[in-house]
Design a protein around this motif. Structure first.
Motif, PDB file in Angstrom:
ATOM      1  N   SER A  49      10.660   9.467  -7.685  1.00 47.15           N
ATOM      2  CA  SER A  49      10.312   9.484  -8.966  1.00 47.15           C
ATOM      3  C   SER A  49      10.960   8.215  -9.770  1.00 47.15           C
ATOM      4  O   SER A  49      11.954   7.771  -9.780  1.00 47.15           O
ATOM      5  N   GLY A  50       9.916   7.736 -10.508  1.00 44.69           N
ATOM      6  CA  GLY A  50      10.365   6.516 -11.372  1.00 44.69           C
ATOM      7  C   GLY A  50       9.978   5.088 -10.727  1.00 44.69           C
ATOM      8  O   GLY A  50       9.940   3.965 -11.176  1.00 44.69           O
ATOM      9  N   MET A  51       9.762   5.233  -9.217  1.00 47.96           N
ATOM     10  CA  MET A  51       8.935   3.845  -8.676  1.00 47.96           C
ATOM     11  C   MET A  51       7.498   3.642  -9.079  1.00 47.96           C
ATOM     12  O   MET A  51       6.833   4.483  -9.525  1.00 47.96           O
ATOM     13  N   VAL A  52       7.179   2.562  -8.992  1.00 49.75           N
ATOM     14  CA  VAL A  52       5.554   1.914  -9.102  1.00 49.75           C
ATOM     15  C   VAL A  52       5.033   2.299  -7.648  1.00 49.75           C
ATOM     16  O   VAL A  52       5.245   1.678  -6.845  1.00 49.75           O
ATOM     17  N   PHE A  53       3.848   3.002  -7.837  1.00 51.11           N
ATOM     18  CA  PHE A  53       3.267   3.405  -6.684  1.00 51.11           C
ATOM     19  C   PHE A  53       1.716   2.909  -6.771  1.00 51.11           C
ATOM     20  O   PHE A  53       1.089   2.808  -7.901  1.00 51.11           O
ATOM     21  N   ILE A 102      -0.066   6.978   0.373  1.00 50.89           N
ATOM     22  CA  ILE A 102       0.406   5.975  -0.409  1.00 50.89           C
ATOM     23  C   ILE A 102       0.235   4.494  -0.108  1.00 50.89           C
ATOM     24  O   ILE A 102       0.495   3.861   1.401  1.00 50.89           O
ATOM     25  N   VAL A 103      -0.229   3.694  -0.588  1.00 50.21           N
ATOM     26  CA  VAL A 103      -0.735   2.236  -0.152  1.00 50.21           C
ATOM     27  C   VAL A 103       0.601   1.371  -0.333  1.00 50.21           C
ATOM     28  O   VAL A 103       0.775   0.511   0.683  1.00 50.21           O
ATOM     29  N   ALA A 104       1.241   1.261  -1.489  1.00 51.74           N
ATOM     30  CA  ALA A 104       2.481   0.868  -1.495  1.00 51.74           C
ATOM     31  C   ALA A 104       3.347   1.306  -2.660  1.00 51.74           C
ATOM     32  O   ALA A 104       2.891   1.973  -3.337  1.00 51.74           O
ATOM     33  N   MET A 105       4.866   0.992  -2.311  1.00 53.93           N
ATOM     34  CA  MET A 105       5.694   1.797  -3.383  1.00 53.93           C
ATOM     35  C   MET A 105       6.576   0.501  -3.929  1.00 53.93           C
ATOM     36  O   MET A 105       7.135  -0.390  -2.844  1.00 53.93           O
TER      37      MET A 105
END
Length: 130
Positions: free
Chosen positions: A89-93, A117-120
């Motif tokens: 949580s808090g990451m850019v997805f 999920i494509v990218a994190m």
């Protein structure tokens, strides 16, 4: 008269099946949404489903000189994807999602269903984590 009733009943059943398929199972749209993950939780009264919210910032609002954020609320069907979201949580997805016309209780509360999920990315330094 019996033959007419049978044909009529068959047509009603077929029409109802087509309506249910288009409303709840036909993929209306699909794509990728990007933003900061606000939360991902498992909730529900009878059917426990994974629900989340992604905050997309920087979208222009109707008022001049203001910035408005957009909340993208979604459901997650894949448990592995949901656990990854809950742990970060808090990451850019960048999330790949499918849009349906209606929600089904065992699939989630939202019409938008994230399945991968494509990218994190880490928002502090912009490094791609996954």
């Amino acid at each position: 008269m019996k033959k007419f009733f049978r044909i009529f009943l068959l047509l009603v059943i077929v029409a109802l099946a087509i309506f249910i398929y288009v409303r709840y199972y036909f993929v209306l749209g699909e794509g990728v949404k990007s933003g900061e993950l606000n939360y991902c939780v498992k909730k529900g009264y009878v059917f426990k489903t994974y629900e989340g919210k992604l905050i997309q910032s920087g979208i222009r609002s109707l008022s001049p000189n203001t910035i408005q954020s957009y909340d993208f609320e979604f459901s997650v069907t894949n448990e592995k994807v949901a656990k990854t979201l809950m742990a970060n949580s808090g990451m850019v997805f960048d999330l790949y999602y499918k849009e349906y016309k209606g929600a089904i209780p065992w699939r989630g509360f939202s019409r938008y269903v994230v399945d991968s999920i494509v990218a994190m990315k880490d928002p502090r330094n912009g490094n791609i984590v996954r």
